[in-house]
Structures are given as C-alpha cells and as structure tokens.
Scaffold this motif. Structure first.
Motif, PDB file in Angstrom:
ATOM      1  N   GLN A 220       0.828  -1.200   0.000  1.00  0.00           N
ATOM      2  CA  GLN A 220       0.000   0.000   0.000  1.00  0.00           C
ATOM      3  C   GLN A 220       0.869   1.260   0.000  1.00  0.00           C
ATOM      4  N   VAL A 221       1.907   1.279   0.818  1.00  0.00           N
ATOM      5  CA  VAL A 221       2.811   2.428   0.849  1.00  0.00           C
ATOM      6  C   VAL A 221       3.499   2.596  -0.506  1.00  0.00           C
ATOM      7  N   ARG A 222       3.950   1.498  -1.059  1.00  0.00           N
ATOM      8  CA  ARG A 222       4.613   1.544  -2.367  1.00  0.00           C
ATOM      9  C   ARG A 222       3.674   2.071  -3.435  1.00  0.00           C
ATOM     10  N   LEU A 223       2.426   1.612  -3.410  1.00  0.00           N
ATOM     11  CA  LEU A 223       1.451   2.051  -4.409  1.00  0.00           C
ATOM     12  C   LEU A 223       1.154   3.536  -4.276  1.00  0.00           C
ATOM     13  N   LEU A 224       0.957   4.015  -3.058  1.00  0.00           N
ATOM     14  CA  LEU A 224       0.662   5.438  -2.867  1.00  0.00           C
ATOM     15  C   LEU A 224       1.788   6.316  -3.382  1.00  0.00           C
ATOM     16  N   LYS A 225       3.017   5.889  -3.186  1.00  0.00           N
ATOM     17  CA  LYS A 225       4.151   6.651  -3.698  1.00  0.00           C
ATOM     18  C   LYS A 225       4.152   6.665  -5.221  1.00  0.00           C
ATOM     19  N   LEU A 226       3.827   5.535  -5.832  1.00  0.00           N
ATOM     20  CA  LEU A 226       3.754   5.477  -7.291  1.00  0.00           C
ATOM     21  C   LEU A 226       2.643   6.373  -7.825  1.00  0.00           C
ATOM     22  N   LEU A 227       1.481   6.319  -7.182  1.00  0.00           N
ATOM     23  CA  LEU A 227       0.334   7.081  -7.662  1.00  0.00           C
ATOM     24  C   LEU A 227       0.565   8.582  -7.567  1.00  0.00           C
TER      25      LEU A 227
ATOM     26  N   ASP B 259      -1.835   2.786 -17.131  1.00  0.00           N
ATOM     27  CA  ASP B 259      -1.176   1.604 -17.664  1.00  0.00           C
ATOM     28  C   ASP B 259      -0.432   0.914 -16.522  1.00  0.00           C
ATOM     29  N   VAL B 260      -0.856  -0.298 -16.180  1.00  0.00           N
ATOM     30  CA  VAL B 260      -0.308  -1.002 -15.017  1.00  0.00           C
ATOM     31  C   VAL B 260       1.201  -1.177 -15.147  1.00  0.00           C
ATOM     32  N   ARG B 261       1.663  -1.546 -16.337  1.00  0.00           N
ATOM     33  CA  ARG B 261       3.109  -1.746 -16.522  1.00  0.00           C
ATOM     34  C   ARG B 261       3.859  -0.434 -16.468  1.00  0.00           C
ATOM     35  N   GLU B 262       3.282   0.579 -17.077  1.00  0.00           N
ATOM     36  CA  GLU B 262       3.972   1.873 -17.137  1.00  0.00           C
ATOM     37  C   GLU B 262       4.197   2.457 -15.756  1.00  0.00           C
ATOM     38  N   ILE B 263       3.212   2.326 -14.869  1.00  0.00           N
ATOM     39  CA  ILE B 263       3.376   2.895 -13.524  1.00  0.00           C
ATOM     40  C   ILE B 263       4.088   1.944 -12.571  1.00  0.00           C
ATOM     41  N   GLY B 264       4.343   0.707 -13.005  1.00  0.00           N
ATOM     42  CA  GLY B 264       5.071  -0.241 -12.174  1.00  0.00           C
ATOM     43  C   GLY B 264       4.252  -0.870 -11.079  1.00  0.00           C
ATOM     44  N   ALA B 265       2.957  -1.137 -11.349  1.00  0.00           N
ATOM     45  CA  ALA B 265       2.070  -1.694 -10.322  1.00  0.00           C
ATOM     46  C   ALA B 265       1.906  -3.202 -10.430  1.00  0.00           C
ATOM     47  N   GLY B 266       2.757  -3.855 -11.199  1.00  0.00           N
ATOM     48  CA  GLY B 266       2.632  -5.300 -11.371  1.00  0.00           C
ATOM     49  C   GLY B 266       2.800  -6.081 -10.082  1.00  0.00           C
ATOM     50  N   PHE B 267       3.415  -5.490  -9.075  1.00  0.00           N
ATOM     51  CA  PHE B 267       3.607  -6.194  -7.802  1.00  0.00           C
ATOM     52  C   PHE B 267       2.295  -6.505  -7.095  1.00  0.00           C
ATOM     53  N   LEU B 268       1.181  -5.895  -7.552  1.00  0.00           N
ATOM     54  CA  LEU B 268      -0.119  -6.168  -6.940  1.00  0.00           C
ATOM     55  C   LEU B 268      -0.736  -7.479  -7.421  1.00  0.00           C
TER      56      LEU B 268
ATOM     57  N   GLY C 116     -11.051  -8.728 -21.455  1.00  0.00           N
ATOM     58  CA  GLY C 116     -10.699  -7.317 -21.425  1.00  0.00           C
ATOM     59  C   GLY C 116      -9.330  -7.077 -20.811  1.00  0.00           C
ATOM     60  N   PRO C 117      -8.924  -5.815 -20.757  1.00  0.00           N
ATOM     61  CA  PRO C 117      -7.596  -5.465 -20.236  1.00  0.00           C
ATOM     62  C   PRO C 117      -7.522  -5.603 -18.721  1.00  0.00           C
ATOM     63  N   VAL C 118      -6.297  -5.766 -18.232  1.00  0.00           N
ATOM     64  CA  VAL C 118      -6.044  -5.756 -16.787  1.00  0.00           C
ATOM     65  C   VAL C 118      -5.870  -4.309 -16.336  1.00  0.00           C
ATOM     66  N   SER C 119      -6.540  -3.944 -15.266  1.00  0.00           N
ATOM     67  CA  SER C 119      -6.492  -2.574 -14.762  1.00  0.00           C
ATOM     68  C   SER C 119      -6.015  -2.559 -13.321  1.00  0.00           C
ATOM     69  N   LEU C 120      -5.554  -1.405 -12.905  1.00  0.00           N
ATOM     70  CA  LEU C 120      -5.358  -1.162 -11.486  1.00  0.00           C
ATOM     71  C   LEU C 120      -6.731  -0.985 -10.849  1.00  0.00           C
ATOM     72  N   LEU C 121      -6.986  -1.715  -9.772  1.00  0.00           N
ATOM     73  CA  LEU C 121      -8.242  -1.593  -9.048  1.00  0.00           C
ATOM     74  C   LEU C 121      -7.999  -0.827  -7.759  1.00  0.00           C
TER      75      LEU C 121
ATOM     76  N   ASP D  77      -7.834   5.494   0.963  1.00  0.00           N
ATOM     77  CA  ASP D  77      -8.033   4.091   1.336  1.00  0.00           C
ATOM     78  C   ASP D  77      -7.774   3.125   0.186  1.00  0.00           C
ATOM     79  N   TRP D  78      -6.509   2.789   0.005  1.00  0.00           N
ATOM     80  CA  TRP D  78      -6.083   1.900  -1.070  1.00  0.00           C
ATOM     81  C   TRP D  78      -5.703   0.514  -0.549  1.00  0.00           C
ATOM     82  N   GLU D  79      -6.163   0.153   0.642  1.00  0.00           N
ATOM     83  CA  GLU D  79      -5.741  -1.118   1.223  1.00  0.00           C
ATOM     84  C   GLU D  79      -6.337  -2.332   0.514  1.00  0.00           C
ATOM     85  N   MET D  80      -7.349  -2.132  -0.327  1.00  0.00           N
ATOM     86  CA  MET D  80      -7.947  -3.234  -1.078  1.00  0.00           C
ATOM     87  C   MET D  80      -7.517  -3.231  -2.547  1.00  0.00           C
ATOM     88  N   ALA D  81      -6.487  -2.457  -2.876  1.00  0.00           N
ATOM     89  CA  ALA D  81      -6.038  -2.355  -4.269  1.00  0.00           C
ATOM     90  C   ALA D  81      -5.596  -3.714  -4.805  1.00  0.00           C
ATOM     91  N   ALA D  82      -5.799  -3.906  -6.103  1.00  0.00           N
ATOM     92  CA  ALA D  82      -5.462  -5.171  -6.751  1.00  0.00           C
ATOM     93  C   ALA D  82      -5.337  -4.926  -8.246  1.00  0.00           C
TER      94      ALA D  82
END
Length: 375
Positions: free
Chosen positions: A85-92, A165-174, A223-228, A249-254
């Motif tokens: 969650q911390v990593r994602l917030l920094k990316l976003l 774009d999930v790959r572009e922002i580096g969110a594949g770790f989710l 369909g495409p894979v998205s950041l949730l 509140d991004w604790e349920m991100a996927a």
C-alpha cells in the motif's frame, strides 16, 4: 465507523514529535498540535490528524498532516498489505491522480506500535457512511445539480484510475499469481481463500448461495487488466466543493477487470440507500447513466457487470461479518448481537442475486433472506 480508540493522544503526540525531529539533521524545534481522529474514518484503518510546525534548514515550516497507521489489533482485511500500500501510494503520486502526497513513512513499530506513513492533509469534505449521506450531511444539503456533479466527479476519478497503464506505472507487484491468472477468477479465489478469517456464519445461506453462483459464472476476462482501487466509493473521496481532491483508502487495491471497481462503486451507494431503507438522494445519476459515463471515460464497453455486482454484494456481506466479529471482540457490541450492518448487507445480497439469475443453491433458502430493515 471509526476504529475504536487504541492509544493515548498525549503519548501519541509526544511520540510523533520525537519521530518528526529524527527525519533529518536539518529538522528541529518541532511542535505538534492536538492529535485527533476524523469522524469519517472507517473501521479498517487508524487515521491521526494534527498540525505540525518545525524548523528545517533555518526556515520555519507549518503543515497540516495525516498519519495512517498499519492495522494491528483491529484488522478487517486478512492480508498484510501494508508495504504494498505504501509503495502504491508513492507510485500514484506521480500519475496525476488526486492522491494525498506521502511525505515520510516509518516501517518499524518503534514509535506507534505499528508502521505508519505521514501524508499531506487534504482539506475538504467526505460523504459520510454513518449517518448515510442519503439521509443527512453536506451532500444532502446540496441542490440536485451539485449532487450529480459530486457523483460524476467520483466516476471520472474512478475512470482515471482505470486508464492508468499497469506496466507503465510499475504496479505489477499487486498481482497474486498464486491464485491463478490475473482476472476475475484470481480475485474470487484470493478473497474466498480467507473466508475463515472473515467468519461469515455457516447458516448464512444467502452468502453460500452467492458463492455457488459466483463459482459457476466466472467470466473469461477478455478485457484489459487494470489497477483496481478496491474500496472505490464516494465515501473514500475528499471533495472541495463538488470536485474530488483526494482518493483515499487503497488497502484493497489489486489488479483485474476494472468492472470490479465500478460494481463496488455502485453497490456501496446502493447499500447506503436501498440497503438501509433510505430514499436515494434526488439528482444522483442512476446505474445506467453511471455505467454509460464510465464507459465513455475509459473508452470501452463494460463487461460482465452482473458477475461483478454479485461479487461486490457478496464481498461486502462477508466483510461486514468480520466487522460484526470485531465489534463483539472489542466490547462495543455484545457477542452474537444482530448487527444491522451485516443483516442489511446480507439482505441486499439476496436482492442482487435474485436480479441476476438463480440465486439459491442446493443449500436452500434460510432466514438470512430477509428484506433490509432500517438501520
């Protein structure tokens, strides 16, 4: 509904004052105002608000701050998602989305008993869950046209998340490949893997029937894979007037089909109106208009919404079972209390099942199939 008080405010203030002074050799003369908890805070996360002043490199600074503390004693969600969650917030923060800026994070439990992160506090208003914004509050006080602007601003923000774009922002770790390929099936298997943690009652035949239905209707996900976002709803948006200025509140991100977020956005609003026996506010766009706006913003047609709407209703029913258990364990409610939140979530799940096809498995119907009552 906020997390029950877990700490002494004066001791917390002293700990944060000391911690802030350790951020840099250039920081000194730290002063913190009173530490408070926002009334809109949810049960899944502990939020602390305060004003801080400090000297840095000879310059006196003042800032309104918010601290989010990793859950410990009161965990609504089963997975330890904190580091992600911390990593994602920094990316976003670098995407242009309106998310609070992360200033610092503390990975240890040395100061507050758990890891925490410090963010810029965003001023504005949040539609409340309790009492429901459909019944009273600043949103109900707005004229219908402004209510529509608030709702549509949330839809637009949601679509902006899904255009990333999930790959572009580096969110594949989710991704959670241990539960299968990325998509609806992975989301369902990941969630149901933790059913014992949530503690939904064995005699809740509505939840059992919903799970049977979901397992029989998992989409192919072409369909495409998205950041949730995960907990996508207007109650997790800070508004300045009618404009979203912070998505919380991004604790349920996927990762998965964006329709999972869209269905959650629709269902959580439905719960706070129909689900508790409250008339929906005039002026708020309905399901068809909301879906059409989202489709226009993301540039494609929504797929498999019936599955995702049943999944949203099922997840909320199961999560409210966990909340009821926590309230009993904390002494806020006597154990075994007929908790309106869970009762109404179960009843609305029954309605959603009936709308989308055969709702009852071989387990049959039980007393859980009551209609919602006013909370």
């Amino acid at each position: 509904m906020p997390v029950p008080p877990q700490r002494d405010p004066d001791l917390t203030r002293a700990a944060l004052t000391h911690w802030l002074g350790t951020r840099s050799d250039e920081i000194g003369a730290v002063e913190l105002g009173p530490v408070t908890v926002p009334k809109e805070a949810g049960f899944s996360g502990e939020i602390l608000l305060f004003d801080a002043e400090w000297t840095e490199s000879g310059v006196r600074r003042r800032q309104a701050l918010a601290v989010r503390v990793a859950p410990t004693g009161h965990r609504v969600l089963p997975e330890d998602f904190w580091d992600d969650q911390v990593r994602l917030l920094k990316l976003l923060g670098g995407t242009g989305l309106p998310v609070p800026k992360v200033l610092w994070d503390e990975p240890s439990g040395e100061y507050l008993g758990a890891p925490f992160l410090v963010m810029e506090r965003v001023d504005g208003q949040v539609p409340a869950d309790l009492p429901s914004y459909h019944r009273q509050g600043w949103l109900a006080d707005l004229p219908p046209g402004d209510r529509a602007a608030v709702w549509n601003g949330g839809v637009d923000a949601l679509a902006a998340v899904h255009r990333l774009d999930v790959r572009e922002i580096g969110a594949g770790f989710l991704d959670r490949p241990e539960f299968g390929p990325t998509g609806s099936g992975q989301l369902l298997r990941r969630f149901t893997h933790h059913l014992d943690f949530y503690g939904v009652a064995d005699d809740n035949t509505t939840a059992a029937a919903a799970l049977d239905w979901l397992r029989a209707h998992v989409p192919d996900d072409t369909g495409p894979v998205s950041l949730l976002w995960g907990d996508a709803r207007i109650g997790n948006i800070v508004y300045a007037g009618t404009r979203p200025v912070a998505l919380l509140d991004w604790e349920m991100a996927a990762l998965g089909p964006a329709e999972a977020d869209l269905a959650w956005y629709l269902h959580m609003d439905r719960h706070l109106s129909e689900g508790i026996g409250a008339p929906r506010l005039a002026g708020l766009p309905g399901r068809a208009e909301t879906v059409a706006r989202w489709e226009e913003r993301v540039g494609r047609t929504a797929r498999d919404l019936p599955f995702h709407e049943v999944f949203a209703a099922y997840r909320f029913c199961v999560v409210t079972a966990r909340v009821a258990r926590l309230l009993g364990e904390s002494g806020i409610l006597p154990p075994g209390t007929d908790f309106p939140l869970h009762r109404n979530a179960t009843a609305l799940l029954a309605t959603v099942l009936e709308e989308n096809g055969p709702a009852v498995s071989s387990r049959g119907r039980g007393p859980a199939l009551q209609r919602p009552r006013t909370a």
